[in-house]
Write a protein that holds these residues in place. Sequence first.
Motif, PDB file in Angstrom:
ATOM      1  N   LYS A   2       0.845  -1.202   0.000  1.00  0.00           N
ATOM      2  CA  LYS A   2       0.000   0.000   0.000  1.00  0.00           C
ATOM      3  C   LYS A   2       0.880   1.252   0.000  1.00  0.00           C
ATOM      4  O   LYS A   2       2.011   1.242   0.505  1.00  0.00           O
ATOM      5  N   ILE A   3       0.321   2.306  -0.554  1.00  0.00           N
ATOM      6  CA  ILE A   3       1.018   3.589  -0.567  1.00  0.00           C
ATOM      7  C   ILE A   3      -0.012   4.681  -0.305  1.00  0.00           C
ATOM      8  O   ILE A   3      -1.153   4.567  -0.770  1.00  0.00           O
ATOM      9  N   GLU A   4       0.359   5.672   0.467  1.00  0.00           N
ATOM     10  CA  GLU A   4      -0.576   6.763   0.740  1.00  0.00           C
ATOM     11  C   GLU A   4      -0.318   7.902  -0.242  1.00  0.00           C
ATOM     12  O   GLU A   4       0.784   8.466  -0.274  1.00  0.00           O
ATOM     13  N   ILE A   5      -1.326   8.174  -1.054  1.00  0.00           N
ATOM     14  CA  ILE A   5      -1.197   9.159  -2.126  1.00  0.00           C
ATOM     15  C   ILE A   5      -2.254  10.239  -1.951  1.00  0.00           C
ATOM     16  O   ILE A   5      -3.426   9.935  -1.719  1.00  0.00           O
ATOM     17  N   PHE A  25       2.499  12.608  -2.390  1.00  0.00           N
ATOM     18  CA  PHE A  25       2.328  11.657  -1.289  1.00  0.00           C
ATOM     19  C   PHE A  25       1.399  12.253  -0.235  1.00  0.00           C
ATOM     20  O   PHE A  25       1.357  13.483  -0.056  1.00  0.00           O
ATOM     21  N   SER A  47      -4.981   5.477   1.514  1.00  0.00           N
ATOM     22  CA  SER A  47      -4.074   4.365   1.254  1.00  0.00           C
ATOM     23  C   SER A  47      -4.578   3.607   0.030  1.00  0.00           C
ATOM     24  O   SER A  47      -5.740   3.201  -0.024  1.00  0.00           O
ATOM     25  N   LEU A  50      -0.233   0.029  -4.459  1.00  0.00           N
ATOM     26  CA  LEU A  50       0.883   0.510  -5.276  1.00  0.00           C
ATOM     27  C   LEU A  50       0.802  -0.077  -6.684  1.00  0.00           C
ATOM     28  O   LEU A  50       1.164   0.583  -7.657  1.00  0.00           O
ATOM     29  N   PRO A  74       7.666  12.148   0.900  1.00  0.00           N
ATOM     30  CA  PRO A  74       7.891  10.812   0.327  1.00  0.00           C
ATOM     31  C   PRO A  74       8.743   9.913   1.221  1.00  0.00           C
ATOM     32  O   PRO A  74       8.488   8.710   1.315  1.00  0.00           O
ATOM     33  N   GLN A  77       7.444   7.358   3.808  1.00  0.00           N
ATOM     34  CA  GLN A  77       6.927   6.048   3.378  1.00  0.00           C
ATOM     35  C   GLN A  77       8.025   5.335   2.594  1.00  0.00           C
ATOM     36  O   GLN A  77       7.869   5.025   1.412  1.00  0.00           O
ATOM     37  N   ALA A  80       7.430   1.930   0.293  1.00  0.00           N
ATOM     38  CA  ALA A  80       6.602   2.133  -0.898  1.00  0.00           C
ATOM     39  C   ALA A  80       7.259   3.125  -1.855  1.00  0.00           C
ATOM     40  O   ALA A  80       7.223   2.953  -3.075  1.00  0.00           O
ATOM     41  N   PHE A  81       7.883   4.140  -1.294  1.00  0.00           N
ATOM     42  CA  PHE A  81       8.553   5.163  -2.109  1.00  0.00           C
ATOM     43  C   PHE A  81       9.669   4.530  -2.936  1.00  0.00           C
ATOM     44  O   PHE A  81       9.784   4.762  -4.153  1.00  0.00           O
ATOM     45  N   LEU A  84       8.355   2.397  -5.711  1.00  0.00           N
ATOM     46  CA  LEU A  84       7.882   3.255  -6.802  1.00  0.00           C
ATOM     47  C   LEU A  84       9.055   3.765  -7.641  1.00  0.00           C
ATOM     48  O   LEU A  84       9.020   3.739  -8.876  1.00  0.00           O
TER      49      LEU A  84
END
Length: 211
Positions: A2-5, A25, A47, A50, A74, A77, A80-81, A84
């Motif tokens: 998961k990534i928080e965007i 982010f 969340s 990804l 960024p 995280q 996840a960063f 990416l």
Amino acid sequence: MKIEISRLHFPVTTLGPGKRIGIWFQGCSIHCTGCISVDTWQFGINSVSLDEVKLLLSEWLPKSDGITITGGEPFDQEAAFFELLEFLRPYQQSVLVYSGYSFQELQKKVEMDNGWIDVLISEPYDHTQPQTKALMGSDNQQMHMLTPLGEMDFNSFQSHGLEKKLDVHFEEDRVWMTGIPSNGMTEIVKSAQDDRVFLRHTQGAIKKKES
Ligand code: SF4
């Protein structure tokens, strides 16, 4: 993973050369006084997968000239960063990353020589500083060219000096502005109010008034 965007947008033309993919982010632990992205501070509110983010980016990458990653923070995280960044590297487009951590802190946090970041803008926003540098919100911030690709794409920005522009994006009931606003942001706020819209945050999320 998961990534928080906070949001994703293409094209963005005010945060680096060419038509860029903008990745904001969600979540920032630094909390600089006067930050214009207060809406991106809170963690745990957006969340997403990804893999889904990568899928969307895959559609934009054949048309884009580069990627700008900002926030939010960024480096808050990291896992996840970095995944990416690893995904983006084979596309060979310049990756600009904004961070509110100092360069010294970032050097301790990560290996900066992995080649995933081409240009890094470091240091927290300081509202007491002047604002004369292109792409930076306050003059204490530092631009680090980390790869030849970054130097090739971004050196001309520095030689052109200060150029403050904002992209305006219309989305349903919102108007988003992207770019580094100058201190004249208050004029934009006033103009928006005159046009019967109000700012939800100074970041630029202008919400139209309910009629
Ligand atoms: S300027 Fe950047 S690092 Fe500082 S509080 Fe805002 S989002 Fe966080």
